[in-house]
Design a protein around this motif. Structure first.
Motif, PDB file in Angstrom:
ATOM      1  N   ASN A 277      27.665  10.596  45.393  1.00 47.61           N
ATOM      2  CA  ASN A 277      28.731  11.700  45.470  1.00 47.61           C
ATOM      3  C   ASN A 277      29.502  11.561  44.007  1.00 47.61           C
ATOM      4  OD1 ASN A 277      28.243  14.249  47.086  1.00 47.61           O
ATOM      5  ND2 ASN A 277      28.072  13.203  48.868  1.00 47.61           N
ATOM      6  N   ASP A 278      29.443  10.452  43.375  1.00 43.28           N
ATOM      7  CA  ASP A 278      30.241   9.360  42.836  1.00 43.28           C
ATOM      8  C   ASP A 278      29.825   9.230  41.307  1.00 43.28           C
ATOM      9  OD1 ASP A 278      33.045   8.171  42.122  1.00 43.28           O
ATOM     10  OD2 ASP A 278      32.134   6.642  41.666  1.00 43.28           O
ATOM     11  N   LYS A 279      29.720   9.119  40.540  1.00 40.30           N
ATOM     12  CA  LYS A 279      29.068   8.850  38.905  1.00 40.30           C
ATOM     13  C   LYS A 279      28.927   8.189  38.737  1.00 40.30           C
ATOM     14  CE  LYS A 279      33.960   8.618  36.949  1.00 40.30           C
ATOM     15  NZ  LYS A 279      35.263   9.675  36.121  1.00 40.30           N
ATOM     16  N   ILE A 280      29.740   6.692  38.869  1.00 38.41           N
ATOM     17  CA  ILE A 280      28.692   5.179  38.283  1.00 38.41           C
ATOM     18  C   ILE A 280      27.209   5.173  38.659  1.00 38.41           C
ATOM     19  CG2 ILE A 280      28.712   2.770  38.353  1.00 38.41           C
ATOM     20  CD1 ILE A 280      30.826   4.465  36.477  1.00 38.41           C
ATOM     21  N   PRO A 281      27.839   5.807  41.373  1.00 40.21           N
ATOM     22  CA  PRO A 281      25.914   5.148  41.676  1.00 40.21           C
ATOM     23  C   PRO A 281      25.083   6.092  41.210  1.00 40.21           C
ATOM     24  CG  PRO A 281      28.022   5.114  43.444  1.00 40.21           C
ATOM     25  CD  PRO A 281      28.680   5.679  41.700  1.00 40.21           C
ATOM     26  N   ILE A 282      25.569   7.707  40.628  1.00 44.60           N
ATOM     27  CA  ILE A 282      24.178   8.496  40.057  1.00 44.60           C
ATOM     28  C   ILE A 282      23.699   8.153  39.525  1.00 44.60           C
ATOM     29  CG2 ILE A 282      25.590   9.967  39.376  1.00 44.60           C
ATOM     30  CD1 ILE A 282      22.655  10.828  41.629  1.00 44.60           C
TER      31      ILE A 282
ATOM     32  N   SER B 103      31.305  18.529  41.132  1.00 40.64           N
ATOM     33  CA  SER B 103      31.548  17.792  42.249  1.00 40.64           C
ATOM     34  C   SER B 103      32.165  16.610  42.260  1.00 40.64           C
ATOM     35  CB  SER B 103      30.229  17.205  42.684  1.00 40.64           C
ATOM     36  OG  SER B 103      30.049  16.795  43.890  1.00 40.64           O
ATOM     37  N   MET B 104      32.080  15.679  41.007  1.00 41.86           N
ATOM     38  CA  MET B 104      32.364  13.971  40.465  1.00 41.86           C
ATOM     39  C   MET B 104      32.988  14.170  39.819  1.00 41.86           C
ATOM     40  SD  MET B 104      28.059  12.744  40.699  1.00 41.86           S
ATOM     41  CE  MET B 104      26.856  13.160  42.077  1.00 41.86           C
ATOM     42  N   ASP B 105      33.925  15.267  39.236  1.00 40.61           N
ATOM     43  CA  ASP B 105      34.521  14.918  38.486  1.00 40.61           C
ATOM     44  C   ASP B 105      34.861  14.165  36.996  1.00 40.61           C
ATOM     45  OD1 ASP B 105      37.421  15.348  37.289  1.00 40.61           O
ATOM     46  OD2 ASP B 105      37.456  13.696  38.379  1.00 40.61           O
ATOM     47  N   MET B 106      33.206  14.920  36.076  1.00 38.32           N
ATOM     48  CA  MET B 106      32.858  14.143  35.285  1.00 38.32           C
ATOM     49  C   MET B 106      33.252  14.618  33.911  1.00 38.32           C
ATOM     50  SD  MET B 106      29.055  12.693  36.048  1.00 38.32           S
ATOM     51  CE  MET B 106      28.173  13.658  36.804  1.00 38.32           C
TER      52      MET B 106
ATOM     53  N   LEU C 147      23.869  20.254  36.012  1.00 34.13           N
ATOM     54  CA  LEU C 147      24.641  19.328  34.822  1.00 34.13           C
ATOM     55  C   LEU C 147      26.356  19.752  35.475  1.00 34.13           C
ATOM     56  CD1 LEU C 147      23.523  17.699  31.661  1.00 34.13           C
ATOM     57  CD2 LEU C 147      23.580  16.879  34.073  1.00 34.13           C
ATOM     58  N   PRO C 148      26.574  21.315  35.531  1.00 29.94           N
ATOM     59  CA  PRO C 148      28.201  21.896  35.287  1.00 29.94           C
ATOM     60  C   PRO C 148      28.419  21.717  37.071  1.00 29.94           C
ATOM     61  CG  PRO C 148      26.372  23.221  34.876  1.00 29.94           C
ATOM     62  CD  PRO C 148      26.277  22.437  34.514  1.00 29.94           C
ATOM     63  N   ALA C 149      27.551  21.508  37.852  1.00 28.55           N
ATOM     64  CA  ALA C 149      27.599  21.733  38.931  1.00 28.55           C
ATOM     65  C   ALA C 149      27.709  19.695  39.503  1.00 28.55           C
ATOM     66  CB  ALA C 149      26.576  22.303  40.445  1.00 28.55           C
ATOM     67  N   LEU C 150      27.274  19.163  39.434  1.00 30.38           N
ATOM     68  CA  LEU C 150      27.661  17.511  39.022  1.00 30.38           C
ATOM     69  C   LEU C 150      28.847  17.252  38.875  1.00 30.38           C
ATOM     70  CD1 LEU C 150      24.032  15.501  38.161  1.00 30.38           C
ATOM     71  CD2 LEU C 150      25.451  15.933  40.378  1.00 30.38           C
ATOM     72  N   ASP C 151      29.278  18.060  37.448  1.00 25.23           N
ATOM     73  CA  ASP C 151      30.434  18.154  36.690  1.00 25.23           C
ATOM     74  C   ASP C 151      31.558  18.474  37.587  1.00 25.23           C
ATOM     75  OD1 ASP C 151      29.051  17.185  34.980  1.00 25.23           O
ATOM     76  OD2 ASP C 151      29.444  18.898  32.763  1.00 25.23           O
TER      77      ASP C 151
ATOM     78  N   SER D 162      32.477  15.698  30.064  1.00 22.22           N
ATOM     79  CA  SER D 162      31.299  15.729  29.069  1.00 22.22           C
ATOM     80  C   SER D 162      30.318  15.040  28.735  1.00 22.22           C
ATOM     81  CB  SER D 162      31.373  17.119  28.035  1.00 22.22           C
ATOM     82  OG  SER D 162      32.099  16.027  27.077  1.00 22.22           O
ATOM     83  N   SER D 163      30.697  13.877  28.240  1.00 18.67           N
ATOM     84  CA  SER D 163      30.134  12.273  27.838  1.00 18.67           C
ATOM     85  C   SER D 163      29.855  11.625  29.150  1.00 18.67           C
ATOM     86  CB  SER D 163      30.706  11.444  26.884  1.00 18.67           C
ATOM     87  OG  SER D 163      31.817  10.757  27.807  1.00 18.67           O
ATOM     88  N   GLN D 164      30.097  11.760  30.029  1.00 18.82           N
ATOM     89  CA  GLN D 164      29.584  10.985  30.974  1.00 18.82           C
ATOM     90  C   GLN D 164      28.560  11.749  32.051  1.00 18.82           C
ATOM     91  OE1 GLN D 164      33.635  11.186  33.658  1.00 18.82           O
ATOM     92  NE2 GLN D 164      33.613   8.986  32.934  1.00 18.82           N
ATOM     93  N   SER D 165      28.327  13.485  31.816  1.00 18.00           N
ATOM     94  CA  SER D 165      27.402  13.824  32.635  1.00 18.00           C
ATOM     95  C   SER D 165      25.460  13.771  31.640  1.00 18.00           C
ATOM     96  CB  SER D 165      27.820  15.076  32.739  1.00 18.00           C
ATOM     97  OG  SER D 165      27.980  16.018  31.547  1.00 18.00           O
ATOM     98  N   THR D 166      27.069  13.647  30.176  1.00 20.88           N
ATOM     99  CA  THR D 166      24.779  13.573  29.388  1.00 20.88           C
ATOM    100  C   THR D 166      24.329  12.452  29.599  1.00 20.88           C
ATOM    101  OG1 THR D 166      26.195  14.189  27.882  1.00 20.88           O
ATOM    102  CG2 THR D 166      24.548  12.596  27.466  1.00 20.88           C
ATOM    103  N   TRP D 167      24.862  11.340  30.589  1.00 22.52           N
ATOM    104  CA  TRP D 167      24.110   9.556  30.700  1.00 22.52           C
ATOM    105  C   TRP D 167      23.412  10.062  32.202  1.00 22.52           C
ATOM    106  CZ3 TRP D 167      22.541   6.254  28.108  1.00 22.52           C
ATOM    107  CH2 TRP D 167      23.287   5.776  26.787  1.00 22.52           C
TER     108      TRP D 167
END
Length: 522
Positions: free
Chosen positions: A104-109, A47-50, A41-45, A52-57
């Motif tokens: 590499n984008d938060k919505i598609p992932i 990379s995709m500029d998320m 999750l930290p790496a995803l945050d 904390s609440s978005q990365s939870t999803w």
């Protein structure tokens, strides 16, 4: 025609073992998919500029769809062909995981994670249904279910280590591609090695397509699926938003009303078409074992999540170091998954109570943990070993007992219900413990202090105590080690069948004719 009285297809011991490995790998995949991204999750945050609440999803989207689609998957496995459902689910995991690795984008992932949860939901009930058919002998079946369950439970924690290794040494993309690499050969092997459904094995093969379609109970399943989605969404949002907010309260209230509507709907339709016939809950020990299913994943994920955050955020340990310190949960838990044969010698009641006692001891060790890195060996390590052993005993023998409580032809639906309980326990439990931890830390020194985590473990200890009391009081030993019930027993619906019926003409000659409409048989 009685499904449970039909002879099972004989398989060689070697082929049975290979099939069990295939089923266990699918279970392993689901566990890894559910937990490996916690380390990433930290790496995803970044990379995709998320937020904390978005990365939870990224985690919650998988859990949400996985839990929600288990029941419809179970019904498909019971009514149609579990082999097709299993292979389709594993192949879906493969394709979606490959695609996820290139996103590499938060919505598609988040969308990919939700789709992966649906594909994973197709594998568990179908695998359990196939295991029950491949291993009809009660002792072999108990061992197989125990190992299968152990792989899933251990993979849930082992996924943390896998994710940490990829993040530390390669990139988070390989967390997804790893799943695809495992899924591809599993799906291919399933095509050639899983035996096709035998006409003699199932009365469903004689039912017309329309009767099978009605047996899915799409209205009931649709109501319950939406209710589960809203419920998990509410409790997951409650850990990041205010529990009093409209975003939490509205879906929570609607989900509860829809669950009531589902059970009412099941009383209105013909019992043979109901997804979960109301009297299913009155099979011996069925309801109490579903309640038991709420605990194991809750215990594992609550402990792993709390300490993973403590070690990385407060102690500044590396991702790989934190994951390695969680390994005792994997090792001791997996060792206990081979205890399935004990259920044929001792009552599952005493084994589950033993597991609950071990969980209580472990949880109390974590309550009195001093919050220092030096406390790992005297407190955390023994707590991980003891508690994980106890949770695995509960998981393994709860699974075995619940499959012995109902007809084998109901294996897909029962597997779905039990696994839904596991996911419910994890989602609700983690949401509540996170809220308790956060609220206590707000008034007791912040996350640097251990008070919030101790309060969360006190809550976990209370849940274990309630489970211990419920098993002690409500578990009935009168049917231990007895054959599984048949269709038509204890209120279970009789099968639909279009068997040829004998008719006689005026001269006494027998005329064999297919009945024009489905007939009920017991």
């Amino acid at each position: 025609m009685q499904v449970d009285d039909e002879p099972k297809t004989l398989q060689s011991p070697t082929r049975k073992l290979v099939l069990l490995v295939i089923f266990c790998l699918a279970q392993f995949l689901d566990g890894v998919n559910n937990s490996s991204l916690l380390s990433a999750l930290p790496a995803l945050d970044d990379s995709m500029d998320m937020t904390s609440s978005q990365s939870t999803w990224v985690i919650s989207a998988f859990q949400l769809t996985f839990a929600s689609f288990l029941l419809i998957s179970g019904r498909i496995s019971d009514v149609y062909n579990p082999k097709t459902a299993f292979i389709g689910g594993v192949f879906g995991i493969c394709v979606i995981s490959i695609c996820s690795g290139f996103v590499n984008d938060k919505i598609p992932i988040i969308i990919c994670r939700a789709l992966c949860g649906i594909a994973s939901a197709m594998t568990i009930p179908s695998a359990l249904s196939l295991i029950v058919n491949v291993f009809p002998d009660p002792l072999q079946q108990a061992k197989a279910i125990g190992v299968f369950g152990g792989c899933g439970a251990v993979a849930g924690v082992f996924g943390l280590l896998i994710g940490a290794m990829f993040v530390e040494w390669v990139s988070y993309h390989w967390v997804f591609w790893f799943s695809a690499i495992v899924a591809a050969p599993v799906a291919l092997a399933g095509v050639f090695l899983i035996p096709p459904p035998q006409v003699a094995e199932t009365a469903d093969s004689l039912e017309p397509t329309a009767a099978k379609w009605k047996s899915l109970d799409l209205v009931g399943i649709g109501i319950l699926t939406i209710a589960i989605i809203l419920f998990i969404f509410a409790v997951t949002s409650g850990s990041t938003d205010s529990w009093a907010s409209a975003m939490v309260l509205a879906p929570l209230i609607i989900s509860i009303l829809m669950m009531v509507a589902f059970f009412y709907w099941e009383t209105l339709i013909p019992v043979e078409n109901a997804a979960i016939p109301p009297r299913t809950w009155f099979y011996n020990n069925f309801s109490v074992l579903v309640v038991v299913g709420l605990l194991p994943y809750f215990w594992w994920f609550a402990v792993a999540t709390i300490f993973n955050t403590l070690w990385q955020d407060i102690f500044q340990w590396s991702v790989i170091s934190s994951a390695i310190h969680i390994v005792p949960i994997c090792v001791t838990g997996f060792a206990m998954s081979f205890t399935g044969s004990l259920s044929r010698k001792f009552s599952p009641k005493w084994i589950i109570l033993t597991g609950l006692s071990l969980c209580m001891v472990a949880t109390m060790l974590l309550v009195f943990h001093g919050g220092s890195p030096d406390d790992y060996w005297p407190y955390v390590f023994p707590a991980f070993a003891i508690g994980s052993s106890g949770a695995m005993l509960i998981f393994t023998h709860g699974s075995i007992a619940i499959f012995q409580a109902v007809p084998s032809s109901m294996a897909g639906t029962v597997g779905a219900i039990f696994n839904s309980a596991l996911q419910f326990g994890s989602a609700i439990g983690i949401a509540v413990t996170t809220s308790i931890e956060t609220s206590v830390e707000a008034t007791h020194g912040g996350p640097q202090e251990y008070a919030g985590r101790a309060a969360a473990f006190w809550f976990l200890a209370a849940i274990v105590a309630v489970q211990f009391i419920s098993i002690s009081v409500f578990y009935d030993r009168s049917t231990d080690h007895k054959p599984q019930p048949k269709h038509g027993e204890h209120g279970y619906p009789a099968r639909l069948s279009t068997e040829p019926k004998e008719k006689h003409d005026d001269d006494g000659k027998v005329i064999v004719a297919m009945s024009a409409s489905p007939q009920l048989e017991v």
